[in-house]
Scaffold this active site. Structure first.
Site, mmCIF file in Angstrom:
data_model
loop_
_atom_site.group_PDB
_atom_site.id
_atom_site.type_symbol
_atom_site.label_atom_id
_atom_site.label_comp_id
_atom_site.label_asym_id
_atom_site.label_seq_id
_atom_site.Cartn_x
_atom_site.Cartn_y
_atom_site.Cartn_z
ATOM 1 N N GLY A 146 2.754 13.179 -11.341
ATOM 2 C CA GLY A 146 3.920 12.520 -11.898
ATOM 3 C C GLY A 146 3.614 11.990 -13.272
ATOM 4 O O GLY A 146 2.493 12.121 -13.777
ATOM 5 N N GLY A 147 4.617 11.380 -13.877
ATOM 6 C CA GLY A 147 4.432 10.855 -15.220
ATOM 7 C C GLY A 147 3.418 9.737 -15.285
ATOM 8 O O GLY A 147 2.835 9.479 -16.337
ATOM 9 N N ASP A 202 14.084 2.318 -5.726
ATOM 10 C CA ASP A 202 14.040 3.742 -6.072
ATOM 11 C C ASP A 202 14.335 4.583 -4.836
ATOM 12 O O ASP A 202 13.569 5.485 -4.482
ATOM 13 C CB ASP A 202 12.682 4.104 -6.668
ATOM 14 C CG ASP A 202 12.719 5.427 -7.438
ATOM 15 O OD1 ASP A 202 13.842 5.897 -7.748
ATOM 16 O OD2 ASP A 202 11.650 5.984 -7.730
ATOM 17 N N THR A 238 -1.505 10.847 -10.476
ATOM 18 C CA THR A 238 -1.681 11.915 -9.488
ATOM 19 C C THR A 238 -1.947 11.313 -8.121
ATOM 20 O O THR A 238 -2.566 10.260 -7.999
ATOM 21 C CB THR A 238 -2.881 12.811 -9.890
ATOM 22 O OG1 THR A 238 -2.662 13.318 -11.204
ATOM 23 C CG2 THR A 238 -3.042 13.968 -8.927
ATOM 24 N N VAL A 239 -1.477 11.999 -7.097
ATOM 25 C CA VAL A 239 -1.750 11.594 -5.720
ATOM 26 C C VAL A 239 -2.664 12.630 -5.078
ATOM 27 O O VAL A 239 -2.432 13.840 -5.193
ATOM 28 C CB VAL A 239 -0.449 11.457 -4.914
ATOM 29 C CG1 VAL A 239 -0.762 11.095 -3.466
ATOM 30 C CG2 VAL A 239 0.448 10.397 -5.525
ATOM 31 N N LYS A 280 -3.134 7.208 -4.486
ATOM 32 C CA LYS A 280 -2.387 7.264 -5.738
ATOM 33 C C LYS A 280 -3.277 6.761 -6.867
ATOM 34 O O LYS A 280 -3.712 5.614 -6.880
ATOM 35 C CB LYS A 280 -1.117 6.421 -5.654
ATOM 36 C CG LYS A 280 -0.282 6.477 -6.932
ATOM 37 C CD LYS A 280 0.964 5.608 -6.849
ATOM 38 C CE LYS A 280 1.997 6.199 -5.947
ATOM 39 N NZ LYS A 280 3.284 5.459 -6.021
#
Length: 384
Positions: free
Chosen positions: A68-69, A184, A72-73, A87
C-alpha cells in the site's frame, strides 16, 4: 581478532539503536501499561525485531501479502506456530506516541469474534510494526467482485456477512470500554476467515473517543465511494460516518456492484448515488444481484434496501446508529433463516461447554473453532 572486534562493535551499535527506537516509539509507556494492574495487556504482545525477522524470513519479498501507499504486509509464523500478518510501514510518524500506544492497548483488549485481533507489536524498529492474526480467505471485495462460479455468494451468505459486520461496528461504537470510530469502512477492510465469517480489519486510521465526544475533527481522509459527504464538507467524523460507509457495503452486498464504476452513467458512477436514484425511480429490482433477486423474499429485499437507504442519508443525524442497524439485520436473518441460526448457536454452545472441561494444553487440539478465536489468521488489506 580485528574481525571479531568489528563484529562486536557492530552488534553493540545494533543493540543501542534498537533500544533508542524502543524508547522513542513509546516502549517505556507501554511497559507502564503492562505493569499497571488495570492494564490487562499480555506481556507477550511486545515482540522483538528478531522475532519478526525469523517469522518472515527477514521480510522476504515472497512473504508479502500486499503493498500500500504506507507500507507492506507480510505473512509470517511466530515461534509458537501462530500464523500472523505483520504490517511494516514505510512512513515515519513524528510525535503522538502516547496516542499510538493507547491504540495498541485498546485494540489488544478488544475481544469480538468479528474483529481481527491485534496480537502484538514491535517497537525496536524505526517505525513500529503491528502483528495481527492472519485471515486466509481474502477480502469481502474480492469475494463479491472476483467471479467464482464454484463459490456463488448466496443471499444467506450476504445477509450473514452484513449482520456480522454491523454487529462488530455496533460493538466498537457502543459496547467497547471506550467508543471507537473505525473511519475506513469498506469491503476491502472486511476479511473472511476459513469459514467465511466476517472480520473487520485495518484500524490504522481509527480513533477512540470519550463518552461525551460526538465527533472528531480531522483532515478529511477515506476511500472514494465510501466517504461520508457530511464528513467531507465539515471535516467532522462521527459514528454516523461509519454508518454511511457500512451503507455502501450493504449496497455492494445487495447489488454485487463496485462502489465506483466508470461503466455506469456519469450521475451514477458512485454506487451510493446509483442506488438512491434506483430507489427513487422504483427500479431497485433491476440493479440487484441475480443471487439476491432469485433467493431473497421481497420482504427481505425491501427491509434491507430501506435500511441501506437510511444509512446513506446525506444528513448524519437522520441515519440509524450501528446498534439499530445490527438489530434490524439480526431480526431479518432470524426470521429468514431461523433453523440454520439455531443450529449454529447450539454448535457454538457445545464447543464452549466441551472446552470448559479441557486443560489449556488440550484445548487447541480438541476444539479447533474455539482455539482459533485467539489464533485465527489475520489479515491485511493492500489499500491503507
Amino acid at each position: 581478532m580485528i574481525w571479531r572486534l568489528l563484529k562486536f562493535i557492530k552488534k553493540r551499535k545494533e543493540i543501542k539503536l534498537r533500544k533508542k527506537f524502543f524508547e522513542r516509539n513509546g516502549g517505556l509507556l507501554l511497559q507502564q501499561q503492562l505493569n499497571s494492574p488495570e492494564g490487562g495487556l499480555d506481556k507477550g504482545r511486545i515482540l522483538t525485531v528478531m522475532d519478526l525477522v525469523v517469522a518472515t524470513d527477514n521480510f522476504n519479498k515472497s512473504r508479502a501479502l500486499g503493498h500500500g501507499g504506507l507500507g507492506t504486509v507480510y505473512k509470517g509464523m511466530l515461534i509458537d506456530g501462530r500464523i500472523v500478518a505483520i504490517k511494516k510501514s514505510t512512513a515515519v510518524y513524528e510525535g503522538k506516541l502516547e496516542q499510538f500506544i493507547n491504540e495498541v492497548v485498546i485494540l489488544s483488549q478488544i475481544n469480538h469474534r468479528n474483529i481481527v485481533k491485534l496480537l502484538g507489536c514491535c517497537l525496536e524498529t524505526e517505525v513500529p510494526l503491528l502483528v495481527y492474526e492472519f485471515i486466509p480467505n481474502g477480502t469481502l471485495f474480492e469475494f463479491l467482485h472476483d467471479a467464482n462460479d464454484e463459490l456463488p455468494v448466496t443471499w444467506e451468505t450476504r445477509l450473514r456477512i452484513a449482520t456480522e459486520t454491523s454487529g462488530a461496528l455496533s460493538y466498537l461504537h457502543s459496547a467497547a470500554s471506550i467508543p471507537i470510530y473505525h473511519r475506513d469502512i469498506k469491503s476491502t477492510n472486511i476479511l473472511l476467515d476459513e469459514k467465511y465469517l466476517a472480520k473487520v480489519a485495518d484500524f490504522g486510521t481509527s480513533k477512540s473517543v470519550s463518552l461525551e465526544q460526538t465527533h472528531v475533527t480531522t483532515l478529511v481522509q477515506g476511500t472514494l465511494g465510501y466517504l461520508d459527504p457530511e464528513y467531507f464538507q465539515t471535516s467532522q467524523f462521527t459514528d454516523k460516518s461509519d454508518v454511511y460507509g457500512f451503507g455502501v457495503v450493504l449496497v455492494e452486498l445487495l447489488t454485487g456492484q463496485k462502489p465506483i464504476s466508470s461503466s455506469r452513467t456519469e450521475e451514477g458512477r458512485s454506487l451510493a448515488t446509483y442506488f438512491m436514484i434506483s430507489m427513487e425511480e422504483n427500479q431497485l429490482l433491476d440493479i440487484l444481484h441475480p443471487q439476491v433477486r432469485e433467493q431473497a423474499t421481497r420482504e427481505d429485499i425491501k427491509r434491507v434496501a430501506d435500511l441501506a437507504k437510511r444509512c446513506l442519508h446525506l444528513q448524519g443525524r437522520n441515519r440509524p446508529t450501528m446498534k439499530e442497524v445490527a438489530a434490524e439485520l439480526e431480526e431479518v436473518r432470524n426470521i429468514t433463516f431461523p433453523s440454520r441460526i439455531q443450529r449454529n448457536k447450539k454448535s457454538d454452545a457445545a464447543v464452549e461447554e466441551h472446552a470448559d472441561g479441557l486443560e489449556p494444553s488440550k484445548m487447541k487440539a480438541e476444539t479447533g473453532t474455539l482455539a482459533l478465536l485467539d489464533e485465527r489468521p489475520l489479515l491485511v488489506t493492500t489499500s491503507w
